[in-house]
Enzyme design. Structure first.
Site, PDB file in Angstrom:
ATOM      1  N   GLU A  66       0.810  -1.219   0.000  1.00  0.00           N
ATOM      2  CA  GLU A  66       0.000   0.000   0.000  1.00  0.00           C
ATOM      3  C   GLU A  66       0.839   1.263   0.000  1.00  0.00           C
ATOM      4  OE1 GLU A  66      -0.581  -2.682   1.802  1.00  0.00           O
ATOM      5  OE2 GLU A  66      -2.590  -3.323   1.227  1.00  0.00           O
ATOM      6  N   HIS A 135     -10.805  -5.053  10.533  1.00  0.00           N
ATOM      7  CA  HIS A 135     -11.425  -4.770   9.228  1.00  0.00           C
ATOM      8  C   HIS A 135     -12.662  -3.887   9.332  1.00  0.00           C
ATOM      9  CE1 HIS A 135      -8.713  -7.559   7.328  1.00  0.00           C
ATOM     10  NE2 HIS A 135      -9.337  -7.473   6.176  1.00  0.00           N
TER      11      HIS A 135
HETATM   12  C1  LIG Z   1      -2.398  -4.708   4.318  1.00  0.00           C
HETATM   13  C2  LIG Z   1      -3.516  -5.434   3.693  1.00  0.00           C
HETATM   14  N1  LIG Z   1      -3.808  -5.195   2.403  1.00  0.00           N
HETATM   15  C3  LIG Z   1      -4.824  -5.851   1.806  1.00  0.00           C
HETATM   16  C4  LIG Z   1      -5.563  -6.766   2.493  1.00  0.00           C
HETATM   17  C5  LIG Z   1      -6.701  -7.517   1.807  1.00  0.00           C
HETATM   18  N2  LIG Z   1      -6.293  -8.897   1.619  1.00  0.00           N
HETATM   19  C6  LIG Z   1      -6.563  -9.824   2.547  1.00  0.00           C
HETATM   20  S1  LIG Z   1      -5.844 -11.262   2.217  1.00  0.00           S
HETATM   21  C7  LIG Z   1      -5.160 -10.693   0.796  1.00  0.00           C
HETATM   22  C8  LIG Z   1      -4.308 -11.584  -0.019  1.00  0.00           C
HETATM   23  C9  LIG Z   1      -3.122 -12.077   0.744  1.00  0.00           C
HETATM   24  O1  LIG Z   1      -2.450 -13.036   0.022  1.00  0.00           O
HETATM   25  P1  LIG Z   1      -1.313 -13.914   0.662  1.00  0.00           P
HETATM   26  O2  LIG Z   1      -0.420 -13.081   1.509  1.00  0.00           O
HETATM   27  O3  LIG Z   1      -0.680 -14.652  -0.445  1.00  0.00           O
HETATM   28  O4  LIG Z   1      -2.068 -14.909   1.635  1.00  0.00           O
HETATM   29  P2  LIG Z   1      -3.195 -15.989   1.282  1.00  0.00           P
HETATM   30  O5  LIG Z   1      -4.508 -15.337   1.464  1.00  0.00           O
HETATM   31  O6  LIG Z   1      -2.960 -16.465  -0.094  1.00  0.00           O
HETATM   32  O7  LIG Z   1      -3.010 -17.079   2.288  1.00  0.00           O
HETATM   33  C10 LIG Z   1      -5.518  -9.373   0.594  1.00  0.00           C
HETATM   34  C11 LIG Z   1      -5.144  -8.575  -0.574  1.00  0.00           C
HETATM   35  C12 LIG Z   1      -5.254  -6.948   3.855  1.00  0.00           C
HETATM   36  N3  LIG Z   1      -5.967  -7.776   4.635  1.00  0.00           N
HETATM   37  N4  LIG Z   1      -4.220  -6.293   4.418  1.00  0.00           N
END
Ligand SMILES: Cc1ncc(C[n+]2csc(CCOP(=O)(O)OP(=O)(O)O)c2C)c(N)n1
Ligand SMILES: [Mg+2]
Lengths: 331, 332
Positions: A66, A135
């Site tokens: 971000e 959230h």
């Molecule tokens: C700082 C932040 N940005 C965006 C989000 C929204 N978000 C939640 S999970 C996610 C994807 C995360 O992917 P990854 O780190 O690969 O973990 P996975 O869900 O695949 O286990 C996003 C974009 C968030 N929770 N926190």
């Protein structure tokens, strides 16, 4: 042949998408950048289909970073583009806050007026989907605190449709808050509710007994409450602030002068919020118009809990507004 | 530094009957819990976000084998499986997902925020990469107090794009603190595939610039994960330095409960399912004669019973009174 006029309803989501689409078509310097805006179709499907229409150069998926991509949006604005940066939800905007405060909001001033930063940052937000503490933040007051920003809050379908286009006319950074709880909400776009600028607050409903001043998710709640109150003979005015920074003092003064009683509704924590600021403005600009002390219904001072009954209890609900207004006018 | 009990056969990725049964049971328990959670979500008993770990079970199970009860564990919002393997009961987890006060976080946190201090399980963090600096700090505290424990921190490959990942790796090597960084590379961050998130897709290579010891391992193979984790933990305990372990795996289901999955093909999911960690491990155990079909059936029944009881427990649970809303904002 007689033309039948049909009234078309659209969702808040579609209104946002139409605004975005229109902005992209109008100006090829406009591009959208954010997490999952493209291939995923937008975290809330607001940008669904736009990747197909405009391509990956203009609908840019970015990694989770971000601070990096908001900063890059600010840089692109400096460099002559018209970026619309989407921060998936306000909860993640804190990671980008340094870029917003120390670059977007400050460069014009530090450079002695040389560098303007025409970036638009769209942030979805809101409470009510049982997403728990991390959230469910309401950071409108934080952004509204920052000198150098213009901060907009999309409380109606009309603003969902048109605010972005107006924000893209600005020379300075604009932050737009969009409310996820309203995405599926259907409504017509009412001509008389469209405001063609992003300076003024808007009276969404005229009334004479009391003014509710609110913004964002509070607007439809206040309007619903006003309908119910009408049933018991209380005629409530609803002022939608729309612009949280700078606040429209004239509109606030006008409504106080009209009804002499004010209730401010805000989902964010009560302390040091927009409601507090509006209260202070009333003290400064319209104190002698008041028949009673200004009152506030705001978020409880607690990180938002997961269970529904506790979440509901954390923010003002329509019923709470109705009860409060009744008490305030002595009914 | 404490010694991890190292069993030689496990180091070579081999397994005996008891250990094989245990690994299988843990993976199957996670899957059963997740399947049940999905069912309860569709019945609207669980609300909000619900991120399931189906397909990735070998990672949590394999890594957890290398930890002692004194080590710290920090996870993301996709943490039900980790919590279960860590020893938080299925019923406490289910009750938490329901939002009942009998849950492991008293219902306040829900699915994304499972906590149990007694198990040294520190969440359930829903801000991507938000817990990595915490892990560094917890390890720093252990180091300062000469406790000899390590801190295991699980996160996705999406998180490895965040500044906090890079800052944390640098701090961990700079401070020389005992953190096991476990990257669960399931190839997607919501709908954004690995190649759109990282220029360098061999994520373990990101360790190089920070001078952190790093390896990648097949995250669909529980024995491979266990072996790699034991090696990493042995290194951490010996040197006091951090280690970066990348587990390449796959998420079968939507990111949260529902998404249109526009970002991948059904064929791709199918291909990965052929490498299913539970199925392949079961086949291996059967082939090696370490387990019988009958034992598997019995195990399945026991797990089913445990998960059903978890649901009963959650159903019977109670709601915290609204008057308590503003509790737990400040310590007493
Ligand atoms: C700082 C932040 N940005 C965006 C989000 C929204 N978000 C939640 S999970 C996610 C994807 C995360 O992917 P990854 O780190 O690969 O973990 P996975 O869900 O695949 O286990 C996003 C974009 C968030 N929770 N926190
Ligand atoms: Mg991932």
């Amino acid at each position: 042949m007689h033309e039948q006029q049909t009234i078309e309803k659209i969702t808040y989501r579609d209104a946002l998408r139409q605004g975005l689409e229109e902005a992209m078509r109008k100006n090829d310097k406009v591009f959208l950048m954010g997490e999952d805006v493209g291939r995923y179709g937008g975290a809330f499907a607001v940008s669904k289909g736009l990747l197909e229409e405009f391509g990956a150069d203009r609908i840019m998926d970015v990694p989770l970073s971000e601070s990096g991509f908001v900063g890059a949006g600010i840089g692109a604005a400096l460099g002559g583009m018209r970026p619309v940066v989407e921060v998936m939800t306000v909860n993640f905007s804190l990671l980008a806050l340094d870029q917003v405060v120390n670059n977007a909001a400050t460069l014009l001033h530090m450079s002695g007026g040389q560098l303007n930063v025409p970036v638009v940052i769209r942030i979805s937000c809101g409470i009510g989907r049982q997403l728990a503490a991390q959230h469910s933040h309401s950071w409108e007051p934080i952004f509204a605190h920052i000198a150098g920003l213009k901060v907009l809050s999309v409380g109606t379908h009309e603003d969902a449709r048109y605010m972005l286009g107006m924000a893209l006319q600005e020379l300075d950074p604009v932050v737009i808050f969009e409310y996820t709880a309203m995405l599926n909400h259907e409504s017509e776009i009412h001509e008389d509710q469209i405001v063609r600028d992003i300076k003024k607050a808007k009276v969404r409903r005229g009334g004479k007994n009391l003014s509710i001043i609110t913004y964002g998710a509070g607007v439809y709640k206040a309007l619903e409450a006003a309908e119910k109150l009408m049933g018991v003979g209380i005629d409530t005015e609803v002022l939608d602030l729309r612009v949280l920074r700078p606040l429209d003092i004239d509109a606030i003064r006008a409504t106080v002068t009209k009804t002499h009683r004010v209730l401010i509704i805000e989902e964010a924590w009560k302390s040091v919020g927009v409601a507090a600021e509006v209260t202070a403005l009333i003290m400064e600009h319209a104190f002698y118009e008041l028949d009673a002390p200004v009152e506030r219904l705001c978020g409880a001072e607690v990180p938002i809990p997961y269970p529904k009954h506790l979440e509901d209890a954390s923010i003002p609900q329509t019923e709470d507004i109705v009860d409060k207004v009744k008490k305030m006018v002595g009914k | 530094m404490k010694e991890t009990p190292v069993i030689e056969s496990k180091q070579r990725g081999q397994v005996d009957h008891n250990h094989g049964m245990e690994l299988l049971r843990q993976m199957k328990s996670i899957r059963a819990l997740e399947d049940k959670a999905a069912e309860m979500y569709s019945k609207m008993k669980i609300r909000g976000f619900l991120h399931l770990y189906v397909g990735e079970e070998a990672v949590a199970v394999g890594v957890m084998q290398s930890l002692t009860q004194d080590d710290n564990v920090l996870c993301t919002y996709r943490e039900h499986g980790h919590a279960l393997v860590r020893g938080i009961s299925a019923r406490k987890i289910m009750a938490e997902m329901y939002g009942k006060q009998e849950g492991c976080s008293l219902g306040r946190g829900g699915s994304m925020h499972l906590f149990d201090k007694s198990k040294k399980f520190f969440g359930g963090n829903a801000i991507v990469a938000g817990h990595l600096p915490l892990a560094v700090g917890m390890a720093l505290a252990d180091k300062k107090q000469e406790k000899g424990d390590i801190t295991a921190c699980f996160f996705g490959e999406g998180a490895a794009a965040e500044g906090e990942f890079h800052e944390s790796l640098n701090l961990a090597t700079l401070f020389e603190v005992p953190v096991l960084f476990v990257c669960e590379n399931n190839r997607y961050a919501m709908g954004t595939a690995l190649q759109y998130t990282h220029h360098e897709q061999n994520l373990e290579k990101k360790g190089v610039g920070y001078g952190i010891e790093a390896t990648a391992v097949d995250g669909m193979n529980v024995l491979a994960v266990e072996k790699a984790a034991r090696k990493a933990v042995k290194y951490i305990r010996k040197t006091g330095k951090p280690y970066f372990l990348v587990c390449n795996t796959y998420r079968y289901r939507a990111h949260s409960m529902f998404d249109a999955e526009l970002y991948r093909t059904k064929e791709e999911v199918k291909e990965w399912k052929k490498r299913d960690p539970i199925q392949t491990f079961t086949d291996q155990l059967l082939k090696q004669g370490l387990i019988t079909e009958k034992q598997i059936k019995t195990m399945d029944k026991e797990i089913e019973k445990e998960i059903d009881e978890a649901v009963d427990y959650a159903e019977a649970g109670t709601w915290e009174p609204v008057e308590d809303l503003e509790k737990y904002v400040y310590s007493k």
